[in-house]
Design a protein around this motif. Sequence first.
Motif, PDB file in Angstrom:
ATOM      1  N   VAL A 178       0.880  -1.170   0.000  1.00 11.20           N
ATOM      2  CA  VAL A 178       0.000   0.000   0.000  1.00 11.20           C
ATOM      3  C   VAL A 178       0.912   1.214   0.000  1.00 11.20           C
ATOM      4  CG1 VAL A 178      -1.821   1.268   1.174  1.00 11.20           C
ATOM      5  CG2 VAL A 178      -1.774  -1.229   1.291  1.00 11.20           C
ATOM      6  N   ILE A 179       0.790   2.041  -1.034  1.00 11.45           N
ATOM      7  CA  ILE A 179       1.614   3.242  -1.128  1.00 11.45           C
ATOM      8  C   ILE A 179       0.768   4.480  -0.844  1.00 11.45           C
ATOM      9  CG2 ILE A 179       3.197   2.198  -2.783  1.00 11.45           C
ATOM     10  CD1 ILE A 179       1.815   3.945  -4.956  1.00 11.45           C
ATOM     11  N   ASN A 180       1.431   5.497  -0.361  1.00  7.76           N
ATOM     12  CA  ASN A 180       0.790   6.793  -0.151  1.00  7.76           C
ATOM     13  C   ASN A 180       1.259   7.709  -1.277  1.00  7.76           C
ATOM     14  OD1 ASN A 180      -0.110   9.300   0.599  1.00  7.76           O
ATOM     15  ND2 ASN A 180       0.618   9.184   2.711  1.00  7.76           N
ATOM     16  N   ALA A 181       0.436   7.821  -2.315  1.00 15.15           N
ATOM     17  CA  ALA A 181       0.756   8.656  -3.465  1.00 15.15           C
ATOM     18  C   ALA A 181       0.083  10.013  -3.294  1.00 15.15           C
ATOM     19  CB  ALA A 181       0.302   7.997  -4.766  1.00 15.15           C
ATOM     20  N   ARG A 182       0.736  10.888  -2.575  1.00 15.49           N
ATOM     21  CA  ARG A 182       0.230  12.245  -2.311  1.00 15.49           C
ATOM     22  C   ARG A 182      -1.185  12.220  -1.757  1.00 15.49           C
ATOM     23  NH1 ARG A 182       1.846  15.129  -7.884  1.00 15.49           N
ATOM     24  NH2 ARG A 182       0.369  13.520  -8.512  1.00 15.49           N
ATOM     25  N   GLY A 183      -1.393  11.335  -0.804  1.00 20.34           N
ATOM     26  CA  GLY A 183      -2.684  11.258  -0.135  1.00 20.34           C
ATOM     27  C   GLY A 183      -3.598  10.179  -0.664  1.00 20.34           C
ATOM     28  N   ALA A 184      -3.305   9.642  -1.835  1.00 22.48           N
ATOM     29  CA  ALA A 184      -4.090   8.526  -2.369  1.00 22.48           C
ATOM     30  C   ALA A 184      -3.430   7.224  -1.928  1.00 22.48           C
ATOM     31  CB  ALA A 184      -4.166   8.597  -3.893  1.00 22.48           C
ATOM     32  N   ARG A 185      -4.156   6.379  -1.216  1.00 24.26           N
ATOM     33  CA  ARG A 185      -3.633   5.097  -0.762  1.00 24.26           C
ATOM     34  C   ARG A 185      -3.964   4.043  -1.819  1.00 24.26           C
ATOM     35  NH1 ARG A 185      -1.813   5.701   4.631  1.00 24.26           N
ATOM     36  NH2 ARG A 185      -1.723   7.951   4.923  1.00 24.26           N
ATOM     37  N   VAL A 186      -2.926   3.486  -2.425  1.00 24.73           N
ATOM     38  CA  VAL A 186      -3.092   2.585  -3.574  1.00 24.73           C
ATOM     39  C   VAL A 186      -2.503   1.221  -3.236  1.00 24.73           C
ATOM     40  CG1 VAL A 186      -2.690   2.294  -6.045  1.00 24.73           C
ATOM     41  CG2 VAL A 186      -2.808   4.608  -5.078  1.00 24.73           C
ATOM     42  N   HIS A 187      -3.284   0.170  -3.458  1.00 24.85           N
ATOM     43  CA  HIS A 187      -2.806  -1.203  -3.309  1.00 24.85           C
ATOM     44  C   HIS A 187      -2.179  -1.639  -4.635  1.00 24.85           C
ATOM     45  CE1 HIS A 187      -5.128  -2.382   0.441  1.00 24.85           C
ATOM     46  NE2 HIS A 187      -5.654  -1.215   0.136  1.00 24.85           N
ATOM     47  N   VAL A 188      -0.957  -2.129  -4.585  1.00 25.76           N
ATOM     48  CA  VAL A 188      -0.269  -2.607  -5.787  1.00 25.76           C
ATOM     49  C   VAL A 188       0.218  -4.036  -5.528  1.00 25.76           C
ATOM     50  CG1 VAL A 188       1.594  -2.202  -7.440  1.00 25.76           C
ATOM     51  CG2 VAL A 188       0.487  -0.251  -6.305  1.00 25.76           C
ATOM     52  N   TYR A 189      -0.012  -4.920  -6.515  1.00 23.90           N
ATOM     53  CA  TYR A 189       0.359  -6.327  -6.423  1.00 23.90           C
ATOM     54  C   TYR A 189       1.241  -6.684  -7.628  1.00 23.90           C
ATOM     55  CZ  TYR A 189      -4.145  -6.163  -3.882  1.00 23.90           C
ATOM     56  OH  TYR A 189      -5.200  -5.814  -3.059  1.00 23.90           O
ATOM     57  N   SER A 190       2.249  -7.527  -7.400  1.00 27.24           N
ATOM     58  CA  SER A 190       3.088  -8.016  -8.502  1.00 27.24           C
ATOM     59  C   SER A 190       3.018  -9.533  -8.525  1.00 27.24           C
ATOM     60  CB  SER A 190       4.545  -7.566  -8.303  1.00 27.24           C
ATOM     61  OG  SER A 190       5.374  -8.062  -9.345  1.00 27.24           O
ATOM     62  N   ALA A 223     -10.882   1.943  -2.608  1.00 34.72           N
ATOM     63  CA  ALA A 223      -9.425   2.085  -2.629  1.00 34.72           C
ATOM     64  C   ALA A 223      -8.881   1.604  -3.967  1.00 34.72           C
ATOM     65  CB  ALA A 223      -8.799   1.290  -1.484  1.00 34.72           C
ATOM     66  N   PRO A 224      -8.022   2.392  -4.640  1.00 36.80           N
ATOM     67  CA  PRO A 224      -7.480   1.974  -5.940  1.00 36.80           C
ATOM     68  C   PRO A 224      -6.633   0.705  -5.802  1.00 36.80           C
ATOM     69  CG  PRO A 224      -7.061   4.310  -5.509  1.00 36.80           C
ATOM     70  CD  PRO A 224      -7.541   3.719  -4.236  1.00 36.80           C
ATOM     71  N   ARG A 225      -6.782  -0.197  -6.780  1.00 34.11           N
ATOM     72  CA  ARG A 225      -6.019  -1.439  -6.796  1.00 34.11           C
ATOM     73  C   ARG A 225      -5.395  -1.621  -8.170  1.00 34.11           C
ATOM     74  NH1 ARG A 225      -9.098  -1.828  -2.723  1.00 34.11           N
ATOM     75  NH2 ARG A 225      -8.588  -3.208  -0.988  1.00 34.11           N
ATOM     76  N   VAL A 226      -4.120  -2.028  -8.165  1.00 29.53           N
ATOM     77  CA  VAL A 226      -3.375  -2.220  -9.407  1.00 29.53           C
ATOM     78  C   VAL A 226      -2.654  -3.562  -9.319  1.00 29.53           C
ATOM     79  CG1 VAL A 226      -1.631  -1.295 -10.966  1.00 29.53           C
ATOM     80  CG2 VAL A 226      -3.043   0.284  -9.604  1.00 29.53           C
ATOM     81  N   LEU A 227      -3.003  -4.466 -10.221  1.00 29.81           N
ATOM     82  CA  LEU A 227      -2.363  -5.782 -10.298  1.00 29.81           C
ATOM     83  C   LEU A 227      -1.508  -5.814 -11.547  1.00 29.81           C
ATOM     84  CD1 LEU A 227      -2.104  -8.837  -9.455  1.00 29.81           C
ATOM     85  CD2 LEU A 227      -4.083  -9.244 -10.951  1.00 29.81           C
ATOM     86  N   VAL A 277      -6.376  -2.848 -13.477  1.00 25.70           N
ATOM     87  CA  VAL A 277      -6.734  -1.839 -12.473  1.00 25.70           C
ATOM     88  C   VAL A 277      -8.184  -1.997 -12.042  1.00 25.70           C
ATOM     89  CG1 VAL A 277      -5.032  -0.209 -13.387  1.00 25.70           C
ATOM     90  CG2 VAL A 277      -7.391  -0.109 -14.223  1.00 25.70           C
ATOM     91  N   SER A 278      -8.463  -1.578 -10.818  1.00 28.09           N
ATOM     92  CA  SER A 278      -9.843  -1.594 -10.338  1.00 28.09           C
ATOM     93  C   SER A 278     -10.650  -0.526 -11.059  1.00 28.09           C
ATOM     94  CB  SER A 278      -9.882  -1.390  -8.823  1.00 28.09           C
ATOM     95  OG  SER A 278      -9.245  -0.184  -8.460  1.00 28.09           O
ATOM     96  N   ARG A 279     -11.960  -0.641 -10.960  1.00 24.77           N
ATOM     97  CA  ARG A 279     -12.859   0.203 -11.758  1.00 24.77           C
ATOM     98  C   ARG A 279     -12.713   1.689 -11.454  1.00 24.77           C
ATOM     99  NH1 ARG A 279     -13.508  -4.000 -15.077  1.00 24.77           N
ATOM    100  NH2 ARG A 279     -15.084  -5.515 -14.427  1.00 24.77           N
TER     101      ARG A 279
END
Length: 308
Positions: A178-190, A223-227, A277-279
């Motif tokens: 989970v990253i904090n991208a200037r206030g946006a908390r984004v889940h990223v999976y590899s 919450a934004p999600r990126v796989l 990416v999530s919707r």
Amino acid sequence: MRGPSGTGARGHHGIVVTALTALPMLLSLAAVSHGRALATPAVTTASRGNGVRLRVASYNIRAGTGTDGRFDFARLTAAIRALGADVIGLQEVDVHWSARSQWRDLAGDLARATGMSVRFGPIYDLDPPAEGAPRRRYGNAILSRYPIVASCNHEITRLSTQVPDPRPEPAPGLPEVVINARGARVHVYSTHLDYRADPAVRQMQVDDTLKILAEDGRGHRSAPRVLVGDFNARPDAPELAPLWKTLNDAWTAREPSDGGMTYPATAPALRIDYIAVSRSVEVEAVHVAMVSASDHLPVVADLRVFRR
């Protein structure tokens, strides 16, 4: 496109539980819980209208072996820097694995060379070749320019390349941050799905991944999600179909479906590397980067994510 065999073969899978640091420039690995959903930290900033641009990449680095069959760390570092990405999901990452990558800690060394934070999720975590040497590990990793506020190494079904007569069973190797991208908390999976022609294990891995995403989404559905990862399957493969019911394929969101070829790097004919990416995530642009540091080409997407 295969998993590592012993110490010298190419890799395309793997993971064992691993841990990673919480501070951007500290790279010591710390034990991470596997298979546990990460709670999204509370976001105090404002409205969804506040979009944050985020460049994300997925790159199967083949343990640093380029199209010429040579390991070249400087070339690999240059290729990763050239992507200009804020977050990069890496696959086939060696950490003191074998002579093919000069016994280097590729996860830590790449983080130091790029000034990014890293979380490494081993698929395999084996005894060292000699007493006092580091353990041999191989798996997937995530680099981030933004602070990593939480991390986890999930288990999915795998068919090991390190034992005779393997059977499908849970194994780690799906790192999440989970990253904090200037206030946006984004889940990223590899991730790195099974390379074999039989899609059965990939289907199980997709099912496992969707369960992880659903568990992570409880209470945090916006919450934004990126796989990202090497899925080892074409976009229209039946085993990937359930994934597209939950996530958007970044490539088809912006480009014709017949583009985006990433493998093999010398004459790309297959699209098997993805950013999904999530919707709630908007895709502004996507492209394949032409670099020669691996047998794969990286895919890069410019996204817009939103503060909750």
